[in-house]
Design a protein around this motif. Structure first.
Motif, PDB file in Angstrom:
ATOM      1  N   THR A  34      31.801  39.876  45.751  1.00 44.84           N
ATOM      2  CA  THR A  34      33.423  39.514  46.591  1.00 44.84           C
ATOM      3  C   THR A  34      33.884  40.749  46.745  1.00 44.84           C
ATOM      4  O   THR A  34      34.692  40.341  47.663  1.00 44.84           O
ATOM      5  CB  THR A  34      33.630  39.104  45.011  1.00 44.84           C
ATOM      6  OG1 THR A  34      32.573  38.485  44.392  1.00 44.84           O
ATOM      7  CG2 THR A  34      35.200  38.513  44.892  1.00 44.84           C
ATOM      8  N   MET A  35      33.880  41.545  45.900  1.00 43.88           N
ATOM      9  CA  MET A  35      34.627  42.980  47.064  1.00 43.88           C
ATOM     10  C   MET A  35      33.942  42.966  48.550  1.00 43.88           C
ATOM     11  O   MET A  35      34.358  43.297  49.753  1.00 43.88           O
ATOM     12  CB  MET A  35      34.117  44.290  46.321  1.00 43.88           C
ATOM     13  CG  MET A  35      34.449  43.894  44.716  1.00 43.88           C
ATOM     14  SD  MET A  35      36.306  44.145  44.875  1.00 43.88           S
ATOM     15  CE  MET A  35      35.902  43.768  42.536  1.00 43.88           C
ATOM     16  N   GLN A  37      33.585  40.759  50.576  1.00 47.87           N
ATOM     17  CA  GLN A  37      34.320  39.793  51.271  1.00 47.87           C
ATOM     18  C   GLN A  37      35.237  39.843  51.896  1.00 47.87           C
ATOM     19  O   GLN A  37      36.257  39.611  52.452  1.00 47.87           O
ATOM     20  CB  GLN A  37      34.195  38.022  50.639  1.00 47.87           C
ATOM     21  CG  GLN A  37      33.151  37.568  50.398  1.00 47.87           C
ATOM     22  CD  GLN A  37      33.447  36.132  49.618  1.00 47.87           C
ATOM     23  OE1 GLN A  37      33.706  35.491  48.932  1.00 47.87           O
ATOM     24  NE2 GLN A  37      32.091  34.787  49.422  1.00 47.87           N
ATOM     25  N   ARG A  41      37.990  40.834  55.500  1.00 48.85           N
ATOM     26  CA  ARG A  41      39.183  39.940  56.117  1.00 48.85           C
ATOM     27  C   ARG A  41      40.083  40.857  56.840  1.00 48.85           C
ATOM     28  O   ARG A  41      39.685  41.730  56.952  1.00 48.85           O
ATOM     29  CB  ARG A  41      39.745  39.456  54.659  1.00 48.85           C
ATOM     30  CG  ARG A  41      39.104  38.736  53.169  1.00 48.85           C
ATOM     31  CD  ARG A  41      39.426  38.163  52.277  1.00 48.85           C
ATOM     32  NE  ARG A  41      40.918  38.998  51.619  1.00 48.85           N
ATOM     33  CZ  ARG A  41      41.055  38.733  50.322  1.00 48.85           C
ATOM     34  NH1 ARG A  41      40.415  37.825  49.722  1.00 48.85           N
ATOM     35  NH2 ARG A  41      41.999  40.084  50.593  1.00 48.85           N
ATOM     36  N   VAL A  43      43.097  41.244  56.501  1.00 49.37           N
ATOM     37  CA  VAL A  43      43.750  42.417  55.213  1.00 49.37           C
ATOM     38  C   VAL A  43      42.676  42.787  53.936  1.00 49.37           C
ATOM     39  O   VAL A  43      42.292  42.230  53.197  1.00 49.37           O
ATOM     40  CB  VAL A  43      45.271  41.568  54.310  1.00 49.37           C
ATOM     41  CG1 VAL A  43      45.951  42.557  53.452  1.00 49.37           C
ATOM     42  CG2 VAL A  43      45.765  41.211  55.298  1.00 49.37           C
ATOM     43  N   LYS A  45      41.777  44.384  51.019  1.00 48.32           N
ATOM     44  CA  LYS A  45      43.418  45.348  49.964  1.00 48.32           C
ATOM     45  C   LYS A  45      43.447  43.983  49.002  1.00 48.32           C
ATOM     46  O   LYS A  45      44.022  43.083  49.458  1.00 48.32           O
ATOM     47  CB  LYS A  45      44.646  46.285  50.719  1.00 48.32           C
ATOM     48  CG  LYS A  45      44.966  46.688  49.398  1.00 48.32           C
ATOM     49  CD  LYS A  45      46.013  48.002  50.733  1.00 48.32           C
ATOM     50  CE  LYS A  45      46.536  48.618  49.173  1.00 48.32           C
ATOM     51  NZ  LYS A  45      47.098  49.757  50.107  1.00 48.32           N
ATOM     52  N   VAL A  46      43.239  44.225  47.942  1.00 46.81           N
ATOM     53  CA  VAL A  46      43.867  43.507  46.636  1.00 46.81           C
ATOM     54  C   VAL A  46      44.210  43.987  46.177  1.00 46.81           C
ATOM     55  O   VAL A  46      43.906  45.370  45.346  1.00 46.81           O
ATOM     56  CB  VAL A  46      42.766  43.301  46.053  1.00 46.81           C
ATOM     57  CG1 VAL A  46      41.873  41.604  46.744  1.00 46.81           C
ATOM     58  CG2 VAL A  46      41.800  43.764  45.607  1.00 46.81           C
ATOM     59  N   PRO A  47      45.640  43.367  44.910  1.00 45.05           N
ATOM     60  CA  PRO A  47      46.179  44.132  44.005  1.00 45.05           C
ATOM     61  C   PRO A  47      45.285  44.340  42.641  1.00 45.05           C
ATOM     62  O   PRO A  47      46.029  45.157  41.547  1.00 45.05           O
ATOM     63  CB  PRO A  47      47.626  43.380  43.841  1.00 45.05           C
ATOM     64  CG  PRO A  47      46.673  41.889  44.191  1.00 45.05           C
ATOM     65  CD  PRO A  47      45.643  41.702  45.656  1.00 45.05           C
ATOM     66  N   ALA A  48      44.012  44.142  42.407  1.00 43.01           N
ATOM     67  CA  ALA A  48      44.210  44.225  41.335  1.00 43.01           C
ATOM     68  C   ALA A  48      43.584  45.487  40.673  1.00 43.01           C
ATOM     69  O   ALA A  48      44.186  45.587  39.636  1.00 43.01           O
ATOM     70  CB  ALA A  48      42.230  44.226  41.575  1.00 43.01           C
ATOM     71  N   MET A  76      41.998  48.490  46.260  1.00 47.03           N
ATOM     72  CA  MET A  76      42.192  48.017  45.614  1.00 47.03           C
ATOM     73  C   MET A  76      43.326  48.329  44.704  1.00 47.03           C
ATOM     74  O   MET A  76      43.705  47.516  43.704  1.00 47.03           O
ATOM     75  CB  MET A  76      41.055  48.194  44.065  1.00 47.03           C
ATOM     76  CG  MET A  76      39.793  47.857  44.538  1.00 47.03           C
ATOM     77  SD  MET A  76      39.301  46.394  43.986  1.00 47.03           S
ATOM     78  CE  MET A  76      39.235  46.163  42.314  1.00 47.03           C
ATOM     79  N   TYR A 307      36.554  47.966  39.362  1.00 47.52           N
ATOM     80  CA  TYR A 307      37.458  47.183  38.832  1.00 47.52           C
ATOM     81  C   TYR A 307      36.502  47.160  37.726  1.00 47.52           C
ATOM     82  O   TYR A 307      37.695  46.519  36.658  1.00 47.52           O
ATOM     83  CB  TYR A 307      36.769  46.374  39.284  1.00 47.52           C
ATOM     84  CG  TYR A 307      37.001  44.730  39.147  1.00 47.52           C
ATOM     85  CD1 TYR A 307      38.396  44.412  39.438  1.00 47.52           C
ATOM     86  CD2 TYR A 307      35.934  43.648  38.714  1.00 47.52           C
ATOM     87  CE1 TYR A 307      38.889  42.625  38.878  1.00 47.52           C
ATOM     88  CE2 TYR A 307      36.074  42.716  37.828  1.00 47.52           C
ATOM     89  CZ  TYR A 307      38.465  42.507  38.179  1.00 47.52           C
ATOM     90  OH  TYR A 307      38.555  40.651  37.771  1.00 47.52           O
TER      91      TYR A 307
ATOM     92  N   LEU B  71      41.511  38.921  41.612  1.00 45.85           N
ATOM     93  CA  LEU B  71      42.141  39.437  42.081  1.00 45.85           C
ATOM     94  C   LEU B  71      43.252  39.910  42.220  1.00 45.85           C
ATOM     95  O   LEU B  71      43.780  41.924  42.384  1.00 45.85           O
ATOM     96  CB  LEU B  71      41.009  40.196  43.473  1.00 45.85           C
ATOM     97  CG  LEU B  71      39.868  40.864  43.267  1.00 45.85           C
ATOM     98  CD1 LEU B  71      38.600  40.678  44.170  1.00 45.85           C
ATOM     99  CD2 LEU B  71      39.499  41.505  42.299  1.00 45.85           C
ATOM    100  N   TYR B  72      43.748  39.252  42.215  1.00 48.23           N
ATOM    101  CA  TYR B  72      45.456  38.638  42.348  1.00 48.23           C
ATOM    102  C   TYR B  72      46.184  38.695  40.952  1.00 48.23           C
ATOM    103  O   TYR B  72      47.679  38.607  41.361  1.00 48.23           O
ATOM    104  CB  TYR B  72      45.450  37.848  43.433  1.00 48.23           C
ATOM    105  CG  TYR B  72      45.377  38.169  44.810  1.00 48.23           C
ATOM    106  CD1 TYR B  72      46.263  38.724  46.015  1.00 48.23           C
ATOM    107  CD2 TYR B  72      44.370  37.904  45.219  1.00 48.23           C
ATOM    108  CE1 TYR B  72      45.514  38.779  47.073  1.00 48.23           C
ATOM    109  CE2 TYR B  72      43.811  38.370  46.236  1.00 48.23           C
ATOM    110  CZ  TYR B  72      44.192  38.777  47.640  1.00 48.23           C
ATOM    111  OH  TYR B  72      43.655  39.349  48.917  1.00 48.23           O
ATOM    112  N   LEU B  76      45.979  41.067  34.437  1.00 49.11           N
ATOM    113  CA  LEU B  76      44.624  41.766  34.371  1.00 49.11           C
ATOM    114  C   LEU B  76      44.621  42.789  33.688  1.00 49.11           C
ATOM    115  O   LEU B  76      43.400  43.133  32.502  1.00 49.11           O
ATOM    116  CB  LEU B  76      44.132  42.526  35.547  1.00 49.11           C
ATOM    117  CG  LEU B  76      43.484  41.522  36.562  1.00 49.11           C
ATOM    118  CD1 LEU B  76      43.606  41.964  38.375  1.00 49.11           C
ATOM    119  CD2 LEU B  76      42.391  40.710  36.762  1.00 49.11           C
ATOM    120  N   ASP B 121      47.061  36.527  52.122  1.00 47.49           N
ATOM    121  CA  ASP B 121      46.038  37.491  53.073  1.00 47.49           C
ATOM    122  C   ASP B 121      44.576  37.358  53.330  1.00 47.49           C
ATOM    123  O   ASP B 121      43.989  38.068  54.309  1.00 47.49           O
ATOM    124  CB  ASP B 121      45.270  38.702  51.513  1.00 47.49           C
ATOM    125  CG  ASP B 121      46.498  39.803  51.011  1.00 47.49           C
ATOM    126  OD1 ASP B 121      47.577  39.640  51.769  1.00 47.49           O
ATOM    127  OD2 ASP B 121      46.092  40.391  50.220  1.00 47.49           O
TER     128      ASP B 121
END
Lengths: 314, 183
Positions: A34-35, A37, A41, A43, A45-48, A76, A307, B71-72, B76, B121
């Motif tokens: 998943t990372m 992927q 993209r 963008v 970057k994800v906000p996790a 992340m 993560y 992930l959003y 979390l 995104d």
């Protein structure tokens, strides 16, 4: 020293693979997909990990591992504080323990530690009370490198089950070889370690799924992946080798040796490479090489490790 | 666990989706440049069913995708275990498309907020609309659905369970009491 891990099925640190079950390791590699992927993209970057701070504490030089971890943390959305031993109060006599306690007081949430002494990452885990990722300690372990190796092999063949991985070179000084010998059999692969007798500690043969040999043809025969290790020339003053030329003659991963491997075998190298010493340039740049893929995969795997260690409560 | 009420039977689920498909066509004046994206888990089969209905109505092919919002999520640090990250697959360009996000239940709105972030995104759609099978109220964010199968006022102590043939072997929407937490 006992690893300061939390009881239960969820490891709190990644110091080595002792506390990691095959299921956890597989989940980690699955999430790396998943990372990966995310990195493809527009963008990236994800906000996790928003709001968390990761400290990369490097007490030994490294560019690629540090950059890979810092980018992984930033992808992340974590904040990153970088700490280099050369410019620190360690030079004024401050102990590792004091340094770590000060950084923790600054509200660091996790540490990525590289240190020339085996076991240093354990110490940081003990004194910080925060999740610690071992980014290489002495000769002992470099778990994220082994994970990205495993990920690269899995990406190629779909699974590690039943695969044979030959690792050639300076096994004695290599934390990469040691971590791979711990990890790959947990995921169903067989590992053959190969090098000159002086660079081949016999104790690794006691690990399940691991064999050692001084014969490179025997090591590579039928292998699905062939990994050349960097010959650490700075450590060769102890009379381990008669000459570099002789070493290259016998143990270099080149087209001739690669013919012994399974057709479609891939070539790996943890870098940085001594071209035409432990690996020939044509093989390093050839069709079977996945060396740059390893570098690319390193970021996704490290995102997944962060993560796993930082998301969710105990 | 026995439900305290059946909210939608299989026939009612089918009719609700048919109505939503008609509403989507009416609002968008056809189905050109539409795409449907389902939110894991049950939003995905719902999006696929809606796409088929739209294709029957309008005779055009509607691309579908799937979105994982793990992930959003903004909670979390509160979840008890590491959430499983599932696949996000949007195999078409979002630019100049009107995207209909599809989910089974609309509750606090936090999932939809995360989905909007995740979607933006991935690209820049011309517009995003929201279709849900059940709206159970209790919004914590200023979000509303454009298409609703069933508005269902609920108590926070209740639980809405959507079961679909593709994931659960049966089409039904049930209302349950939330199980009491063990001490």
């Amino acid at each position: 020293m006992t690893a300061p891990t939390t009881a239960g099925t969820r490891p709190r640190h990644l110091l080595d693979f002792a506390d990691w079950t095959p299921e956890r390791l597989t989940a980690l590699l699955d999430n790396a997909d998943t990372m990966s992927q995310v990195l493809d993209r527009p963008v990236r970057k994800v906000p996790a990990l928003q709001g968390l701070t990761v400290c990369t504490a490097f007490f030994e030089n490294s560019t690629r591992t540090r950059v890979s971890f810092e980018l992984a943390a930033r992808r992340m959305s974590a904040d990153v504080v970088s700490f280099a031993a050369g410019a620190s109060s360690l030079n004024k006599g401050e102990s590792l323990r004091d340094t770590v306690e000060v950084l923790t007081a600054y509200k660091v949430d996790a540490y990525v530690v590289r240190h020339p002494a085996s076991g240093a990452a354990h110490l940081v885990a003990r004194y910080s009370g925060k999740p610690v990722i071992n980014a290489g300690d002495g000769r002992r372990a470099h778990p994220t490198q082994a994970l990205l190796d495993a990920y690269t092999i899995r990406q190629e063949f779909g699974s590690l089950e039943g695969k044979t991985v030959a690792i050639l070179g300076d096994i004695r000084h290599s934390r990469v070889a040691r971590s791979n010998a711990e990890l790959l059999p947990k995921l169903g692969a067989r590992v053959r370690l190969c090098g000159p007798a002086t660079l081949l500690p016999a104790d690794l043969a006691a690990l399940p799924g691991v064999t050692v040999t001084t014969d490179p043809r025997e090591a590579v025969r039928g292998a699905h992946a062939v990994m050349a290790l960097r010959l650490q020339q700075e450590r060769m003053s102890g009379g381990y080798l008669a000459s570099l030329a002789e070493y290259a003659d016998h143990y270099q991963v080149n087209a001739r040796l690669l013919r012994e491997a399974e057709p479609g075998a891939i070539v790996l190298h943890p870098g940085p490479m001594n071209r035409d010493l432990e690996i020939s340039s044509d093989v390093a740049d050839g069709e079977q090489s996945r060396i740059l893929r390893q570098v690319e995969n390193g970021q996704a795997v490290r995102m997944s490790v962060l993560y796993h260690l930082l998301v969710g409560r105990e | 666990m026995t439900p305290k009420a059946i909210i939608l039977t299989a026939d009612e689920v089918r009719r609700a989706l048919t109505r939503i498909a008609h509403e989507i066509v009416e609002r968008n004046k056809g189905a050109e440049n539409l795409a449907l994206i389902g939110i894991h888990t049950r939003g995905i089969p719902l999006a696929e069913r809606l796409a088929r209905k739209l294709e029957d109505l309008e005779g055009v092919s509607i691309p579908t995708g799937m979105l994982d919002i793990t992930l959003y999520r903004d909670d979390l640090s509160e979840v008890a275990h590491q959430p499983i990250i599932r696949e996000t697959q949007v195999p078409f360009d979002l630019a100049r498309r009107r995207v209909v996000l599809v989910d089974d239940v609309l509750y606090t709105g936090r999932t939809v907020r995360s989905a909007l972030d995740a979607l933006i995104d991935l690209g820049r759609p011309e517009g995003i609309q929201l279709a849900v099978l059940v709206d159970r109220g209790h919004r914590e964010l200023p979000i509303r659905a454009d298409y609703v199968g069933k508005n269902l006022p609920t108590a926070r102590s209740e639980m809405v369970k959507v079961k679909l043939t593709e994931t659960d072997g049966v089409d039904v929407v049930e209302l349950h009491d939330m199980p009491e937490e063990r001490p």
